[in-house]
Scaffold this motif. Structure first.
Motif, short mmCIF file in Angstrom:
data_model
loop_
_atom_site.label_atom_id
_atom_site.label_comp_id
_atom_site.label_asym_id
_atom_site.label_seq_id
_atom_site.Cartn_x
_atom_site.Cartn_y
_atom_site.Cartn_z
N ILE A 54 -6.30 2.59 -6.48
CA ILE A 54 -7.24 1.55 -6.04
C ILE A 54 -6.88 0.21 -6.67
O ILE A 54 -6.88 -0.84 -6.00
N PHE A 55 -6.56 0.23 -7.96
CA PHE A 55 -6.17 -1.01 -8.64
C PHE A 55 -4.89 -1.58 -8.05
O PHE A 55 -4.75 -2.80 -7.94
N LEU A 56 -3.95 -0.71 -7.66
CA LEU A 56 -2.70 -1.20 -7.06
C LEU A 56 -2.95 -1.81 -5.69
O LEU A 56 -2.38 -2.86 -5.36
N VAL A 57 -3.78 -1.15 -4.89
CA VAL A 57 -4.07 -1.65 -3.54
C VAL A 57 -4.79 -3.00 -3.61
O VAL A 57 -4.53 -3.90 -2.80
N LEU A 58 -5.69 -3.12 -4.58
CA LEU A 58 -6.48 -4.36 -4.72
C LEU A 58 -5.91 -5.27 -5.80
O LEU A 58 -6.64 -6.11 -6.36
N ALA A 59 -4.64 -5.11 -6.12
CA ALA A 59 -4.04 -5.82 -7.25
C ALA A 59 -4.19 -7.32 -7.16
O ALA A 59 -4.52 -7.99 -8.15
N SER B 255 0.83 -1.21 0.00
CA SER B 255 0.00 0.00 0.00
C SER B 255 0.86 1.25 0.00
O SER B 255 0.57 2.22 -0.69
N GLN B 256 1.95 1.23 0.78
CA GLN B 256 2.85 2.37 0.84
C GLN B 256 3.53 2.61 -0.51
O GLN B 256 3.63 3.75 -0.98
N VAL B 257 3.98 1.53 -1.13
CA VAL B 257 4.63 1.64 -2.44
C VAL B 257 3.64 2.16 -3.47
O VAL B 257 3.96 3.04 -4.28
N ALA C 11 8.96 2.33 -6.28
CA ALA C 11 7.81 3.23 -6.42
C ALA C 11 8.08 4.30 -7.48
O ALA C 11 7.18 4.64 -8.26
N ALA C 12 9.32 4.81 -7.51
CA ALA C 12 9.67 5.85 -8.48
C ALA C 12 9.93 5.24 -9.86
O ALA C 12 9.42 5.72 -10.87
#
Length: 208
Positions: free
Chosen positions: A161-166, A38-40, A114-115
């Motif tokens: 949202i897509f990344l969190v729920l990937a 989530s942080q990333v 992340a970057a």
């Protein structure tokens, strides 16, 4: 104006391609727990928003520095978006993204993921940047720029949202679902790209 807002949202969302990012995000964050992911995801989304916001605000100025007219960039940007749409339809874009992800895993798995390559070039890639500059020419006044920023924020929020729920999205869509969705989005982007080219050519002919 409502049509412009809707077209801008669809164009940016399709070029960012959140469903296609989900499996790559899982690969890049392998070994992390949900909190770390989530942080990333949040950091990558914020960096990508900052990059796109810069081009939304200074896009036309950057073009002016190089002596490029907006109609000319509309044609060039439309052709680039059409190429990206072509890659999406024939699944070449996903292969290229996976190669970028593999390179990042080898070089630095966690600290800067992340970057690079999440924020740049996977989220704020050449297509998204080109689309943002094109749209900055449509949303030129101060209130319209605020609207464009809101559209960017909405697209990045959907991406986050897509990344969190990937993991859940990847299981739900499966390989077949991702393939169908990517191709469908590619066809939509191709149509939008042709419209950008047509508008650019029309403006160039009117100016000559």
């Amino acid at each position: 104006m409502i049509d412009n807002i809707f077209n801008a949202f669809v164009t940016l969302l399709v070029t960012i391609d959140p469903p296609g990012l989900a499996p790559l995000f899982l690969a890049l964050t392998a070994g992390m727990n949900r909190s770390e992911r989530s942080q990333v995801g949040l950091r990558a989304s914020l960096i990508a928003f900052a990059i796109l916001a810069l081009f939304a605000v200074a896009g036309t100025t950057i073009l002016a520095v190089f002596g490029i007219t907006l109609p000319a960039f509309r044609v060039a940007g439309g052709l680039l978006l059409f190429y990206i749409a072509f890659e999406m339809i024939f699944e070449r874009r996903q292969d290229r993204k996976e190669k970028s992800a593999d390179t990042a895993i080898t070089r630095d798995h966690i600290r800067n993921v992340a970057a690079f390559p999440l924020a740049l070039p996977l989220i704020a890639g050449p297509g998204a940047i080109s689309a943002t500059v094109l749209l900055s020419g449509t949303f030129q006044s101060a209130p319209q720029r605020v609207i464009l920023m809101a559209i960017l924020a909405a697209c990045i929020f959907v991406t986050w949202i897509f990344l969190v729920l990937a993991d859940r999205i990847d299981r739900f869509l499966g390989e077949t679902g991702r393939s169908i969705l990517t191709r469908l989005l590619g066809v939509i982007l191709a149509a939008l790209a042709v419209q950008f080219v047509a508008d650019g050519v029309k403006a160039l002919m009117a100016a000559s």
